[in-house]
Design an enzyme around this catalytic site. Structure first.
Site, short mmCIF file in Angstrom:
data_model
loop_
_atom_site.label_atom_id
_atom_site.label_comp_id
_atom_site.label_asym_id
_atom_site.label_seq_id
_atom_site.Cartn_x
_atom_site.Cartn_y
_atom_site.Cartn_z
N PHE A 1 133.54 20.16 63.76
CA PHE A 1 132.79 18.97 64.32
C PHE A 1 132.56 19.24 65.87
CE2 PHE A 1 137.42 17.67 63.96
CZ PHE A 1 137.71 17.87 65.33
N ARG B 1 143.88 19.63 61.12
CA ARG B 1 143.20 19.85 62.45
C ARG B 1 143.43 21.40 62.59
NH1 ARG B 1 141.94 16.49 66.95
NH2 ARG B 1 140.36 17.68 68.36
N ARG C 1 146.99 21.71 65.45
CA ARG C 1 146.71 20.82 66.41
C ARG C 1 147.95 20.92 67.33
NH1 ARG C 1 145.76 15.50 64.74
NH2 ARG C 1 146.66 14.82 66.92
N LYS D 1 135.73 11.19 59.09
CA LYS D 1 137.05 11.53 59.27
C LYS D 1 137.83 12.04 58.12
CE LYS D 1 141.02 9.91 61.99
NZ LYS D 1 142.05 11.10 61.30
N GLU E 1 138.48 20.62 60.96
CA GLU E 1 139.39 20.25 60.10
C GLU E 1 139.38 21.11 58.86
OE1 GLU E 1 141.57 17.27 59.75
OE2 GLU E 1 140.92 16.76 61.50
N LYS F 1 138.29 6.31 66.66
CA LYS F 1 138.41 6.35 65.08
C LYS F 1 138.42 5.17 64.42
CE LYS F 1 143.48 7.39 65.79
NZ LYS F 1 144.54 8.12 65.38
N ARG G 1 143.52 11.31 74.92
CA ARG G 1 142.73 10.46 74.13
C ARG G 1 141.49 9.87 74.94
NH1 ARG G 1 145.32 9.54 69.38
NH2 ARG G 1 147.64 9.94 69.25
#
Length: 503
Positions: free
Chosen positions: A293, A211, A226, A206, A255, A370, A364
């Site tokens: 990712f 983002r 984001r 992470k 990211e 995370k 979510r």
């Protein structure tokens, strides 16, 4: 106006949905997208360029009877953003004067709140999606998916009203149009995440970066944050990397961050400040490095509904050298080693993801969890108290609120002045008055717009704050200009941190 006030006055999600769906059902089909935008606190014209002070100082007597309709206000707002160049200031003043002169006192207050972005009546996207579905007579899942893929509530409303199920079903990924990013759920622990998602999982670093979502169609590249803000013109270093990938079209999620000479991440604020300036050369320390990712589209094929394992295969085929460090199907010991390696390299922790999961845009998902070494939450700054002693003259002690999952205003859960450096004290003393609603001798109260990341040891039950809990040993980590108040942690996340006995 009445609906906005009623929605803001209730905490019930069901009541909000009912109120909104009723007013949407009464709106003309051509007006519905505009009404949706307004009740969500936005305008269809985007930024109007009208400041709070300009409207607060507008001395126009209100009309005694309501005469304005949606079309009238839309025309005035469009005229405002169209007024540019020589004489534009006088033209905008005249437009505002005529608009407010035709509005009643209640309508004037609504317009001020709408035009300054202060319309906080609690119509969150999820609630509005349900209201659109009810008003248009369409299935909620279909409307929800269309919204995820368009990223626009007004456009979704227009599709639902004018095109029905066929138009909603036809919505797909469009290269160059940003979609809401999938978000992660905080894990109870590394072991719990591994057990819940294993054995078919991947564990990513992470990164402590910003983002990004990048789109490429031929030589045309777009880069979004984001919050879906287009920053393409500000990040030519990222564009040049994406243009060089061996593909015709692609949508990548990832990211970006700036690195030190030894490859460690620079402070998050340095990465965020980079979006306001250009790197001058490949050796410039402000150069943004991309790490990806996920892959949502590749060469004409949409992958959003494919399992993560297939999306990662696509990512490896086109940008494997830019993939975030990850461990595929690791044992628990290997997962712990991956976490330790991420921390040792200066990153935040790890993301544990199910290889079978699809991309839940804008939500979510439990498929992404995370894990950080300490509890951190993103909260909304509701106000700040004037400091004393060494901090006299500075705004210091922060009032902090968690997001209400039912769409109400943020719920206060505590205060803190810990972790504030001299630099942050100077910054917030200069910045906070720009978001001020009112003040007293001790506190400057703010519109709920600024998000701050808070580190804490835990929470405990408390009757001192409206949320029924209080933060334990909270300290400021950093401000999050990349996040909006709608992306702050809901109070449910804090309740989950209560010890088993609830004390």
């Amino acid at each position: 106006m009445e609906t906005s006030a009623a929605v803001g006055a209730t905490r019930s999600r069901t009541a909000k949905t009912t109120l909104l769906s009723e007013v949407l059902a009464e709106a003309d089909a051509t007006e519905m997208p505009t009404v949706v935008a307004w009740l969500s606190g936005d305008t269809t014209q985007g930024r109007l360029g009208i400041g709070w002070r300009s409207l607060a100082n507008l001395d126009v007597a209100p009309a005694t009877e309501a005469a304005l309709d949606v079309a009238d206000v839309q025309a005035a707002l469009t005229a405002l953003v169209s007024a540019t160049g020589a004489g534009s200031r006088a033209a905008r003043t005249q437009i505002l004067g005529e608009l407010f002169g035709a509005a009643t006192a209640t309508e004037q207050q609504f317009l001020i709140r709408l035009m300054t972005g202060e319309l906080r009546q609690g119509a969150l996207a999820g609630v509005m999606v349900e209201a659109i579905a009810a008003a248009a007579g369409q299935p909620s899942p279909l409307v929800r998916r269309a919204h995820m893929l368009t990223g626009s509530l007004p456009e979704t409303a227009s599709l639902a009203v004018h095109g029905g199920a066929d138009a909603l079903s036809a919505v797909g990924l469009q290269v160059g149009r940003a979609i809401s990013p999938m978000l992660a759920t905080p894990a109870d622990s590394l072991e719990a995440a591994h057990e819940a998602l294993g054995p078919d999982l991947v564990v990513d670093f992470k990164l402590d970066g910003a983002r990004i979502q990048v789109h490429r169609d031929g030589d045309a590249v777009s880069v979004f944050t984001r919050t879906l803000r287009d920053v393409t013109a500000q990040v030519p270093d990222l564009v040049s990397v994406v243009v060089g990938l061996p593909c015709r079209s692609v949508i990548l999620d990832g990211e970006t961050l700036t690195l030190t000479d030894d490859g460690r991440p620079r402070p998050f604020q340095e990465t965020m400040s980079r979006f306001g300036s250009m790197a001058d050369s490949p050796d410039d320390p402000r150069l943004l490095r991309p790490f990806f990712f996920d892959c949502l589209h590749l060469d004409g094929t949409d992958l959003i509904d494919r399992p993560l394992s297939e999306r990662l295969d696509a990512l490896d085929s086109v940008a494997g050298h830019l993939r975030i460090p990850s461990a595929v199907r690791p044992t628990l010991e290997e997962t712990r080693a991956q976490f330790d390696a991420a921390i040792a390299d200066g990153h935040e922790g790890v993301m544990v993801k199910s290889l079978d999961g699809v991309y839940a845009a804008g939500r979510r998902g439990k498929g992404w969890q995370k894990v950080k070494p300490v509890h951190t939450v993103d909260l909304v700054v509701l106000g700040a108290e004037w400091g004393s002693g060494r901090r006299t003259g500075f705004l210091s002690n922060l009032h902090l609120g968690a997001r209400d999952p039912d769409g109400g205003p943020p719920i206060m859960v505590g205060k803190t002045f810990k972790g504030l450096t001299d630099e942050l004290l100077r910054w917030q003393t200069e910045e906070f008055p720009r978001h001020e609603t009112h003040r007293d001798s001790y506190t400057v109260h703010l519109r709920p717009e600024i998000v701050v990341e808070i580190e804490l040891d835990g929470v405990q039950r408390s009757s001192r704050y409206p949320g029924g809990i209080a933060l334990r040993f909270a300290r400021v980590v950093r401000y999050r200009p990349d996040k909006t108040a709608a992306e702050a942690d809901p109070i449910d996340n804090l309740h989950r941190l209560l010890p088993p006995n609830g004390s």
